[in-house]
Design a protein around this motif. Sequence first.
Motif, PDB file in Angstrom:
ATOM      1  N   ASN A 210      45.183  39.000  44.552  1.00  0.00           N
ATOM      2  CA  ASN A 210      44.034  39.876  44.284  1.00  0.00           C
ATOM      3  C   ASN A 210      43.211  39.315  43.130  1.00  0.00           C
ATOM      4  OD1 ASN A 210      42.310  42.037  44.359  1.00  0.00           O
ATOM      5  ND2 ASN A 210      43.770  43.540  43.571  1.00  0.00           N
ATOM      6  N   PRO A 211      41.894  39.000  43.316  1.00  0.00           N
ATOM      7  CA  PRO A 211      41.096  39.175  44.541  1.00  0.00           C
ATOM      8  C   PRO A 211      41.327  38.028  45.524  1.00  0.00           C
ATOM      9  CG  PRO A 211      39.720  38.302  42.804  1.00  0.00           C
ATOM     10  CD  PRO A 211      41.058  38.560  42.173  1.00  0.00           C
ATOM     11  N   THR A 248      34.532  34.956  46.852  1.00  0.00           N
ATOM     12  CA  THR A 248      35.691  35.787  46.530  1.00  0.00           C
ATOM     13  C   THR A 248      35.337  37.244  46.783  1.00  0.00           C
ATOM     14  OG1 THR A 248      36.408  34.229  44.824  1.00  0.00           O
ATOM     15  CG2 THR A 248      37.336  36.447  44.746  1.00  0.00           C
ATOM     16  N   THR A 251      37.467  42.813  43.845  1.00  0.00           N
ATOM     17  CA  THR A 251      38.850  43.174  43.542  1.00  0.00           C
ATOM     18  C   THR A 251      39.260  44.436  44.296  1.00  0.00           C
ATOM     19  OG1 THR A 251      38.600  42.209  41.348  1.00  0.00           O
ATOM     20  CG2 THR A 251      40.471  43.671  41.681  1.00  0.00           C
ATOM     21  N   ASP A 252      40.496  44.418  44.838  1.00  0.00           N
ATOM     22  CA  ASP A 252      41.107  45.544  45.553  1.00  0.00           C
ATOM     23  C   ASP A 252      40.428  45.851  46.882  1.00  0.00           C
ATOM     24  OD1 ASP A 252      41.605  47.269  42.416  1.00  0.00           O
ATOM     25  OD2 ASP A 252      42.962  45.907  43.486  1.00  0.00           O
ATOM     26  N   THR A 253      39.671  44.897  47.452  1.00  0.00           N
ATOM     27  CA  THR A 253      39.082  45.114  48.782  1.00  0.00           C
ATOM     28  C   THR A 253      40.187  45.186  49.840  1.00  0.00           C
ATOM     29  OG1 THR A 253      37.040  43.968  48.208  1.00  0.00           O
ATOM     30  CG2 THR A 253      37.572  44.158  50.562  1.00  0.00           C
ATOM     31  N   TYR A 295      47.874  43.516  49.136  1.00  0.00           N
ATOM     32  CA  TYR A 295      48.072  42.580  48.032  1.00  0.00           C
ATOM     33  C   TYR A 295      49.503  42.597  47.497  1.00  0.00           C
ATOM     34  CZ  TYR A 295      42.991  42.527  48.098  1.00  0.00           C
ATOM     35  OH  TYR A 295      41.693  42.405  48.480  1.00  0.00           O
ATOM     36  N   THR A 298      52.060  44.316  41.782  1.00  0.00           N
ATOM     37  CA  THR A 298      51.989  43.859  40.388  1.00  0.00           C
ATOM     38  C   THR A 298      53.184  44.402  39.614  1.00  0.00           C
ATOM     39  OG1 THR A 298      50.649  45.774  39.846  1.00  0.00           O
ATOM     40  CG2 THR A 298      49.503  43.763  40.454  1.00  0.00           C
TER      41      THR A 298
END
Length: 299
Positions: A210-211, A248, A251-253, A295, A298
Amino acid sequence: MANEATTIGQTLRQARLNKNLSLDELQQITKIQRRYLEAIEDGDFDSLPGTFYVRAFVKQYAQAVGEDGERLVAVLDGKASLEPPLPQRPQPERVKGSRKALHVEEAPKNPWIRLLPVIFFTLIAVTIIGVVIWMTIQDRNEDSLIKDPGSSVTVEQPVETSTSTSQAPVAESSSTQASTTESSEEQKMVITTTSNTQAEANMTITDATNPLSLEFESTAGRCWVGVMVNGGYVYQYTLETGDKQATTLPTDTQNATIILGASANVTVKAGGQELAFTDEGMAALRKNINLTIGYKATQ
């Protein structure tokens, strides 16, 4: 061609209005930018990227509003007309005499004249039905040439292994072993193809970084590339032969659509892995690649 373009644009616009669709709604359905849809309705085909896209966009627009795209492209090429010519009926002749005499004289002479329009339109209807049946058979024959990609295709990165020399100290060997175990347990990105046709492919990506990065390379010719997220374009570019471009995703798509103008002319990579969306039986036409992305967790 200007008159044909204007007539085609008016026909498509009327069909859109008949279905109560706005240009924004049509953009979501066809994945064609609003400004290109407006240019088509205005007959301003010179504003489109090129001749290939004129035909592709007209077909896509027509399909969305229930019109015959192949027929409209034929009209654009001057090979057909939008409406068949109406039959010219003969002018009535003035006959001298009383109505009774006219009825007596004409009734037995021309019994088929009244049936001519019925016969004419019946022949047209039979011809249209025959053309529709023929086109249906052709479409089925073309679909049979497209190979079934199977249930799914999984692409994995090579497994990396680490080695240690037998002469290394015991402490270093233990550290290397722990590192190897941790590396083997590291999540690898996996791409799964759930469906793949000539016009659309659906893929699921798990354990992505991510991304997520996307790479495009034109290998066989010119190709327009677009990337849509949440109904809007986040990237657009026209690749020439040999061009390489990258972008790119935000983020978090979790969902993204890649639109290719000539799908057989380009290779696409996601997170460094190539997407398998082409086949020998598929033509270099417009294609959408729908991505569902998950993703890595984390820590």
